[in-house]
Design a protein around this motif. Structure first.
Motif, PDB file in Angstrom:
ATOM      1  N   LYS A   1     -64.124   8.325  70.273  1.00 14.98           N
ATOM      2  CA  LYS A   1     -64.914   7.538  71.314  1.00 14.98           C
ATOM      3  C   LYS A   1     -66.415   7.370  70.716  1.00 14.98           C
ATOM      4  CE  LYS A   1     -62.662   8.912  75.473  1.00 14.98           C
ATOM      5  NZ  LYS A   1     -62.979   9.740  76.857  1.00 14.98           N
ATOM      6  N   LEU A   2     -67.032   8.261  70.012  1.00 17.83           N
ATOM      7  CA  LEU A   2     -68.106   8.065  69.591  1.00 17.83           C
ATOM      8  C   LEU A   2     -68.262   6.983  68.352  1.00 17.83           C
ATOM      9  CD1 LEU A   2     -71.138   9.023  68.479  1.00 17.83           C
ATOM     10  CD2 LEU A   2     -70.146  10.784  67.169  1.00 17.83           C
ATOM     11  N   LEU A   3     -67.115   7.083  67.327  1.00 18.93           N
ATOM     12  CA  LEU A   3     -67.095   6.029  66.356  1.00 18.93           C
ATOM     13  C   LEU A   3     -66.827   4.795  66.837  1.00 18.93           C
ATOM     14  CD1 LEU A   3     -64.915   8.541  63.975  1.00 18.93           C
ATOM     15  CD2 LEU A   3     -67.145   7.521  63.357  1.00 18.93           C
ATOM     16  N   GLU A   4     -65.816   4.703  67.908  1.00 17.81           N
ATOM     17  CA  GLU A   4     -65.619   3.336  68.523  1.00 17.81           C
ATOM     18  C   GLU A   4     -66.696   2.692  69.263  1.00 17.81           C
ATOM     19  OE1 GLU A   4     -61.733   3.698  70.470  1.00 17.81           O
ATOM     20  OE2 GLU A   4     -60.581   3.537  68.748  1.00 17.81           O
ATOM     21  N   SER A   5     -67.529   3.572  69.441  1.00 13.27           N
ATOM     22  CA  SER A   5     -68.568   3.105  70.296  1.00 13.27           C
ATOM     23  C   SER A   5     -69.840   2.362  69.112  1.00 13.27           C
ATOM     24  CB  SER A   5     -69.755   4.146  71.316  1.00 13.27           C
ATOM     25  OG  SER A   5     -70.152   5.004  70.267  1.00 13.27           O
ATOM     26  N   TYR A   6     -69.582   2.700  68.083  1.00 11.82           N
ATOM     27  CA  TYR A   6     -70.370   2.003  67.076  1.00 11.82           C
ATOM     28  C   TYR A   6     -69.528   1.208  66.207  1.00 11.82           C
ATOM     29  CZ  TYR A   6     -74.305   5.216  67.294  1.00 11.82           C
ATOM     30  OH  TYR A   6     -75.447   6.072  67.846  1.00 11.82           O
ATOM     31  N   ASN A   7     -68.350   0.708  66.889  1.00 15.43           N
ATOM     32  CA  ASN A   7     -67.405  -0.377  66.315  1.00 15.43           C
ATOM     33  C   ASN A   7     -67.138  -0.109  65.095  1.00 15.43           C
ATOM     34  OD1 ASN A   7     -67.851  -2.419  68.379  1.00 15.43           O
ATOM     35  ND2 ASN A   7     -69.738  -2.874  67.434  1.00 15.43           N
ATOM     36  N   ILE A   8     -66.640   1.470  64.940  1.00 13.02           N
ATOM     37  CA  ILE A   8     -65.749   1.800  63.819  1.00 13.02           C
ATOM     38  C   ILE A   8     -64.412   1.904  63.973  1.00 13.02           C
ATOM     39  CG2 ILE A   8     -65.751   3.644  62.183  1.00 13.02           C
ATOM     40  CD1 ILE A   8     -68.232   2.210  61.890  1.00 13.02           C
ATOM     41  N   ASP A   9     -63.591   0.988  63.283  1.00 17.51           N
ATOM     42  CA  ASP A   9     -62.120   1.087  63.279  1.00 17.51           C
ATOM     43  C   ASP A   9     -61.657   2.706  62.960  1.00 17.51           C
ATOM     44  OD1 ASP A   9     -59.517   0.780  63.330  1.00 17.51           O
ATOM     45  OD2 ASP A   9     -59.418  -0.676  61.635  1.00 17.51           O
ATOM     46  N   THR A  10     -61.081   3.354  64.092  1.00 16.73           N
ATOM     47  CA  THR A  10     -60.994   4.849  63.719  1.00 16.73           C
ATOM     48  C   THR A  10     -59.363   4.849  64.430  1.00 16.73           C
ATOM     49  OG1 THR A  10     -63.020   5.166  64.804  1.00 16.73           O
ATOM     50  CG2 THR A  10     -61.347   6.970  64.791  1.00 16.73           C
ATOM     51  N   GLN A  11     -58.459   5.691  63.579  1.00 12.84           N
ATOM     52  CA  GLN A  11     -57.164   5.859  63.654  1.00 12.84           C
ATOM     53  C   GLN A  11     -57.175   7.465  63.584  1.00 12.84           C
ATOM     54  OE1 GLN A  11     -55.550   3.390  60.483  1.00 12.84           O
ATOM     55  NE2 GLN A  11     -55.421   1.542  62.361  1.00 12.84           N
ATOM     56  N   VAL A  12     -55.981   8.029  64.272  1.00 13.92           N
ATOM     57  CA  VAL A  12     -55.748   9.485  64.250  1.00 13.92           C
ATOM     58  C   VAL A  12     -54.294   9.582  63.908  1.00 13.92           C
ATOM     59  CG1 VAL A  12     -57.410   9.911  65.857  1.00 13.92           C
ATOM     60  CG2 VAL A  12     -55.329   9.245  66.591  1.00 13.92           C
ATOM     61  N   ILE A  13     -54.539  10.936  63.027  1.00  8.32           N
ATOM     62  CA  ILE A  13     -53.067  11.580  62.958  1.00  8.32           C
ATOM     63  C   ILE A  13     -53.131  12.923  63.856  1.00  8.32           C
ATOM     64  CG2 ILE A  13     -51.384  12.554  61.232  1.00  8.32           C
ATOM     65  CD1 ILE A  13     -52.612  10.777  59.356  1.00  8.32           C
TER      66      ILE A  13
END
Length: 199
Positions: A147-159
């Protein structure tokens, strides 16, 4: 010496590192002082200057496992000289995780991560894509970091792992995990009601 042999057995047999890993990560050994009976992972900044040390006890002596060099971890990008910010950044928790993930992996030196971290600043400045690969018990923290990264428009994915951490896998096992993982964003995962991104 026996200490060197014990450290090598720990790194290669117990932790699954190769001699190539030991050379690439410049893993050393201390037989005196603060890092006594610990294998040492040095970190270097983007100019190759030493900026941090992590010591890990290789003996089961009841003393704390990990020891840092005193520099606040939020001021360190571990081994930045190995990082290509134009490629996906793989964030993990510990140094052994980073060794097993190998390519473009940065250990958080714990599981703390926020906007005050130098790693965060560099990611935002470079607009780097991020893949989070935290331990299996860090689901809530993973959600918070996404949520923090996406609030800065950072494309974020998870494993998400069902158990353990990347460091407990062999490199072959981790490559299989990465190759089979469904790299969905956290919001995509929630909306699709997936129970796991990776089984």
């Amino acid at each position: 010496s026996q200490e060197v042999i014990s450290a090598l057995i720990y790194l290669t047999k117990k932790r699954g590192l190769s001699l190539e890993d030991i050379w690439r990560w410049k893993i050393g050994l201390s037989t005196t002082g603060y890092f006594y009976e610990k294998v040492i992972f040095p970190s270097h900044d983007n100019e190759g200057n030493l900026n941090y040390l992590v010591g890990r006890s290789y003996k089961n002596n009841g003393i704390g496992k990990y020891f840092g060099s005193g520099v606040p971890t939020n001021e360190v990008v571990f081994n930045e000289y190995l990082i290509d910010w134009s490629q996906p950044i793989k964030l993990c928790e510990g140094v052994f995780d980073a060794v097993k993930i190998a390519e473009n992996a940065i250990p958080l030196l714990g599981s703390s991560f926020n906007s005050n971290h130098l790693i965060f600043d560099k990611i935002v400045r470079h607009g780097s894509k991020v893949i989070l690969a935290l331990d299996s018990d860090a689901v809530q923290k993973t959600e918070r970091y996404v949520k923090l990264l996406e609030s800065y428009n950072i494309d974020t994915q998870v494993i998400l792992l069902e158990s353990g951490d990347p460091g407990s896998r062999t490199k072959i096992e981790w490559k299989k995990i990465e190759s089979e993982a469904k790299y969905l964003s956290w919001s995509e995962r929630i909306s699709s009601k997936l129970e796991r991104i990776f089984r």
